[in-house]
Design a protein around this motif. Structure first.
Motif, PDB file in Angstrom:
ATOM      1  N   ARG A  40      66.086  -5.888 -11.058  1.00 29.55           N
ATOM      2  CA  ARG A  40      65.549  -7.222 -10.773  1.00 29.55           C
ATOM      3  C   ARG A  40      65.634  -7.473  -9.275  1.00 29.55           C
ATOM      4  O   ARG A  40      65.121  -6.698  -8.504  1.00 29.55           O
ATOM      5  CB  ARG A  40      66.243  -8.261 -11.635  1.00 29.55           C
ATOM      6  N   ASP A  41      66.297  -8.552  -8.853  1.00 24.50           N
ATOM      7  CA  ASP A  41      66.400  -8.799  -7.408  1.00 24.50           C
ATOM      8  C   ASP A  41      67.758  -8.391  -6.862  1.00 24.50           C
ATOM      9  O   ASP A  41      68.144  -8.784  -5.781  1.00 24.50           O
ATOM     10  CB  ASP A  41      66.122 -10.275  -7.098  1.00 24.50           C
ATOM     11  N   THR A  93      74.158  -9.649  -6.457  1.00 29.75           N
ATOM     12  CA  THR A  93      73.009 -10.519  -6.242  1.00 29.75           C
ATOM     13  C   THR A  93      73.034 -11.029  -4.810  1.00 29.75           C
ATOM     14  O   THR A  93      74.076 -11.543  -4.366  1.00 29.75           O
ATOM     15  CB  THR A  93      73.060 -11.715  -7.219  1.00 29.75           C
ATOM     16  N   ALA A  95      69.581 -15.530  -3.253  1.00 30.97           N
ATOM     17  CA  ALA A  95      69.107 -15.640  -4.640  1.00 30.97           C
ATOM     18  C   ALA A  95      70.106 -16.463  -5.458  1.00 30.97           C
ATOM     19  O   ALA A  95      69.718 -17.272  -6.291  1.00 30.97           O
ATOM     20  CB  ALA A  95      68.910 -14.260  -5.248  1.00 30.97           C
TER      21      ALA A  95
END
Length: 163
Positions: A73-74, A153, A157
């Motif tokens: 994902r990010d 993360t 974000a």
């Protein structure tokens, strides 16, 4: 197409590779120092690598480690395999104590927050990381323990989600 990632994944499933851990780590640290984070052994093999800097749980000092990561994902997924040793790597203990860390990816520093992945999320991510790096299964068996998985993360974000 670069054949090196497939070769690295095949070699990563060979038990004798775990015996080279000290040499690989030593060479990788030297490459990082000489090329200022732009070159690593994992990167030469065509795989994603980062340099994690976390705060030492006891010392309070920054501790850095070059690691293979799985893009997800990010964020960035790290597996605490410790080359198949029975104990978790020190960086996993440091992240549990203080999840705020910094990573360096291709010479760019990124502040991150680490989350230990557990439960059903662990099982799902474990399947993905073993597909990405099959050697993790061999290292899990050799270590005789469940390998911790952390999702890093980027702080921007994290802030956007919390706001």
């Amino acid at each position: 197409m670069n054949p090196l990632p497939a070769l690295a994944r095949a070699l990563g499933t060979q038990p004798w590779v775990m015996k080279l851990a000290k040499v690989v780590v030593w060479v990788d640290h030297r490459l990082h120092r000489v090329f200022r984070g732009r070159v690593s052994l994992v990167g030469i093999a065509g795989l994603p690598s980062l340099r994690l800097t976390a705060t030492g749980r006891k010392s309070g000092l920054p501790r850095s480690h070059n690691l293979l990561y799985f893009p997800y994902r990010d964020g960035f997924v790290l597996v605490g395999s410790n080359w198949g040793r029975p104990q978790n790597p020190a960086w996993t203990i440091n992240l549990r104590a203080n999840p705020e860390a910094t990573i360096e990816v291709r010479g760019k520093e990124i502040p991150v927050r680490a989350t230990l992945v557990e439960g059903e999320g662990y099982d799902e991510l474990w399947r993905r990381v073993v597909k990405f790096w099959p050697g993790y299964e061999m290292e899990r068996v050799a270590a005789g323990r469940e390998l911790p998985i952390f999702l890093l993360t980027p702080e921007t974000a994290t802030r956007n989600v919390d706001e």
